[in-house]
Scaffold this active site. Structure first.
Site, mmCIF file in Angstrom:
data_model
loop_
_atom_site.group_PDB
_atom_site.id
_atom_site.type_symbol
_atom_site.label_atom_id
_atom_site.label_comp_id
_atom_site.label_asym_id
_atom_site.label_seq_id
_atom_site.Cartn_x
_atom_site.Cartn_y
_atom_site.Cartn_z
ATOM 1 N N ARG A 15 0.858 -1.190 0.000
ATOM 2 C CA ARG A 15 0.000 0.000 0.000
ATOM 3 C C ARG A 15 0.889 1.233 0.000
ATOM 4 N NH1 ARG A 15 -2.418 3.086 4.644
ATOM 5 N NH2 ARG A 15 -3.995 4.389 3.654
ATOM 6 N N HIS B 32 -2.881 10.938 0.588
ATOM 7 C CA HIS B 32 -2.420 10.688 1.963
ATOM 8 C C HIS B 32 -1.799 11.998 2.464
ATOM 9 C CE1 HIS B 32 -1.008 7.301 4.839
ATOM 10 N NE2 HIS B 32 -0.688 8.433 5.437
ATOM 11 N N GLU C 77 -7.627 8.723 6.009
ATOM 12 C CA GLU C 77 -7.926 9.369 7.284
ATOM 13 C C GLU C 77 -8.428 10.811 7.175
ATOM 14 O OE1 GLU C 77 -4.528 8.928 9.882
ATOM 15 O OE2 GLU C 77 -4.762 6.768 9.993
ATOM 16 N N ASN D 236 -7.501 2.138 9.819
ATOM 17 C CA ASN D 236 -6.192 2.286 10.455
ATOM 18 C C ASN D 236 -6.417 2.274 11.956
ATOM 19 O OD1 ASN D 236 -5.266 2.579 7.873
ATOM 20 N ND2 ASN D 236 -4.797 4.769 8.042
ATOM 21 N N TYR E 219 -4.575 1.987 15.813
ATOM 22 C CA TYR E 219 -3.364 2.015 16.635
ATOM 23 C C TYR E 219 -3.644 1.788 18.112
ATOM 24 C CZ TYR E 219 -0.912 3.418 12.492
ATOM 25 O OH TYR E 219 -0.376 3.413 11.228
ATOM 26 N N GLU F 283 -3.672 -0.022 8.157
ATOM 27 C CA GLU F 283 -2.480 0.378 8.923
ATOM 28 C C GLU F 283 -2.609 -0.154 10.340
ATOM 29 O OE1 GLU F 283 -1.510 4.554 9.155
ATOM 30 O OE2 GLU F 283 -1.832 4.824 7.003
HETATM 31 C C1 FCB Z 1 -1.526 7.341 10.626
HETATM 32 C C2 FCB Z 1 -1.046 7.836 9.282
HETATM 33 C C3 FCB Z 1 0.291 7.295 8.863
HETATM 34 C C4 FCB Z 1 1.247 7.198 10.034
HETATM 35 C C5 FCB Z 1 0.612 6.496 11.201
HETATM 36 C C6 FCB Z 1 1.511 6.310 12.391
HETATM 37 O O1 FCB Z 1 -2.424 8.252 11.160
HETATM 38 O O2 FCB Z 1 -1.968 7.498 8.274
HETATM 39 O O3 FCB Z 1 0.787 8.096 7.827
HETATM 40 O O4 FCB Z 1 1.715 8.439 10.364
HETATM 41 O O5 FCB Z 1 -0.541 7.187 11.597
#
Ligand code: FCB
Length: 454
Positions: A84, A128, A173, A299, A301, A353
């Site tokens: 990607r 992006h 995002e 995405n 985290y 992500e």
């Molecule tokens: C996301 C972004 C990516 C990277 C990660 C850690 O929000 O899409 O570019 O910075 O966080």
């Protein structure tokens, strides 16, 4: 000392499941003003004193514009199905409108062909975050005209690469671009105004819907979708005020994007909250936004925790944190995926992500990043859990292939499974990359055995 980590993943993934690694143009390419590339909102933002933690910029980054061939060899060596990446709009159409830049287009032609030659499916993201500066100066995403420039850009890229890429994502995002870019001002373009942020969010969504329709009308055969940054939002306590705050935060982070995309409406509670900051929405805009999609990218985290006082801090939660200060909370990914499946009619879902920044140290030619391996393994297991519960999961991609320019954190935060020495541009596979490669081998063997065994 190496921490002992559990990396056993109990779930079988179907053989059609797509495994990948992800990057984005501004974070890795460098060559910021070369071969006809125009400046972007991020090039400009990096010049602002104090905007980037280490005062760096994307001028060289990972020098990927020149090192794309060995970088693609690295991608292929991992045994992933998909890569990607994003296209830099100001590299291919420097002013955002008018003339296209042949050298920029050629770069992405070579990249896509190079992936196909190596047996890796190209997953292209159009936007992006790096917007041509001329469009930014004309109002950027707060200006409705940018919507139509984006549709032209999408059609131009599709006419060049649509026959060879597996998938096109419109935006990465929109919440980050709208809120961090226009409300808190932590990211480019660094504006602090809620009404502008909400107008930008609306235009991002509208441009997505119009681009999807335009590409379909142009005969697009690859998969079309969008990527959202989502988290489950949990109340910091059982107090009514914290619960109400969690409902509100969920509205702004998740429902503000999921509702228009999948139900052609904005959430009433957030519209009421916004009042005069509500964006201008023209007749039919919502119907234009809510197009059938081939996939939704997520995405993920960490979780998000809401407290009415604003006093809650990840550092005091008792959970382990990454180097970003984000809690490691893999069960939140399962929770989120189940919720999306329950509350919306979602297409196949990708985790586009997922990964962690940790303080890595290079020892000779090794980086013993056991925490990152554990992070990735735990989140893959969380995806497996969602699959088992019936969520239509289609793929998982690690953020990121390479250490890179982590936006306002500059080069201080390392997310790569491949270490980058910025002085020499030397790449070194971290232990997490070796683990991912071996994990994929095992997956493939299990899937093949499953196919043979019927
Ligand atoms: C996301 C972004 C990516 C990277 C990660 C850690 O929000 O899409 O570019 O910075 O966080």
């Amino acid at each position: 000392m190496t921490a002992s980590v559990s990396t056993a993943i109990p779930h079988d993934f179907p053989s059609s499941f797509v495994w990948g690694v992800a990057t984005s143009a501004f974070q890795i390419e460098g060559a910021a003003a070369e071969d006809g590339k125009g400046p972007s909102n991020w090039d400009r933002f990096c010049e602002r004193p104090g905007a980037i933690a280490d005062h760096s910029n994307g001028n060289t980054a990972c020098d990927h514009y020149y090192r794309w061939e060995p970088d693609l060899d690295l991608v292929a060596s991992l045994g992933v199905d998909a890569y990607r990446f994003s296209v830099s709009w100001p590299r291919v159409r420097p002013g955002g409108q008018g003339a296209w830049n042949a050298k920029g287009l050629d770069f992405y032609e070579r990249l896509v062909d190079g992936l196909l030659q190596r047996g890796v499916q190209p997953y292209l993201t159009l936007h992006h975050w790096d917007l041509p500066l001329e469009l930014q100066d004309a109002g950027g995403w707060a200006n409705r005209d940018t919507v139509f420039r984006f549709v032209e850009y999408a059609q131009g890229m599709h006419s060049r690469l649509g026959d060879r890429v597996a998938s096109i994502t419109t935006h990465n995002e929109p919440w980050v671009m709208a809120t961090l870019g226009h409300e808190t001002g932590l990211f480019a373009p660094g504006i602090r105004d809620r009404a502008t942020a909400m107008q930008a969010a609306h235009h991002l969504l509208l441009s997505h819907g119009l681009a999807v329709q335009a590409l379909r009308a142009d005969g697009c055969r690859c998969d079309l979708g969008i990527v959202l940054n989502l988290s489950p939002v949990q109340a910091a306590s059982s107090a009514a005020a914290d619960i109400a705050q969690a409902q509100h935060d969920d509205g702004r982070l998740l429902r503000w994007y999921m509702d228009p995309l999948f139900e052609a409406r904005y959430p009433d509670d957030i519209c009421a909250f916004l009042g005069p900051d509500m964006p201008r929405v023209e007749a039919d805009d919502l119907l234009q936004i809510a197009q059938p999609l081939d996939f939704l990218g997520i995405n993920y985290y960490s979780r998000s925790v809401a407290s009415a006082s604003g006093q809650w801090q990840a550092a005091h939660s008792g959970l382990a944190l990454t180097d970003m200060g984000w809690e490691i909370y893999p069960q939140g990914l399962t929770e989120l995926l189940l919720r999306l499946h329950r509350d919306y009619r979602v297409p196949p879902l990708f985790v586009t992500e997922n990964g962690g920044a940790f303080k890595d140290a290079l020892h000779g030619d090794r980086v013993h990043d056991a925490e990152r391996t554990a992070y990735i393994a735990a989140h893959i297991a969380a995806v497996g859990e969602a699959l088992r519960e019936g969520v239509p999961m289609a793929g998982y991609m690690v953020w990121s292939l390479l250490d890179n320019f982590e936006w306002a954190s500059g080069y201080e935060k390392r997310f790569g499974i491949v270490h980058v020495d910025y002085a020499t541009q030397q790449r070194t596979l971290k232990d997490s990359a070796l683990w991912y490669r071996d994990f994929l081998k095992t997956q493939r063997a299990a899937a093949d055995a499953g196919v043979r065994g019927g």
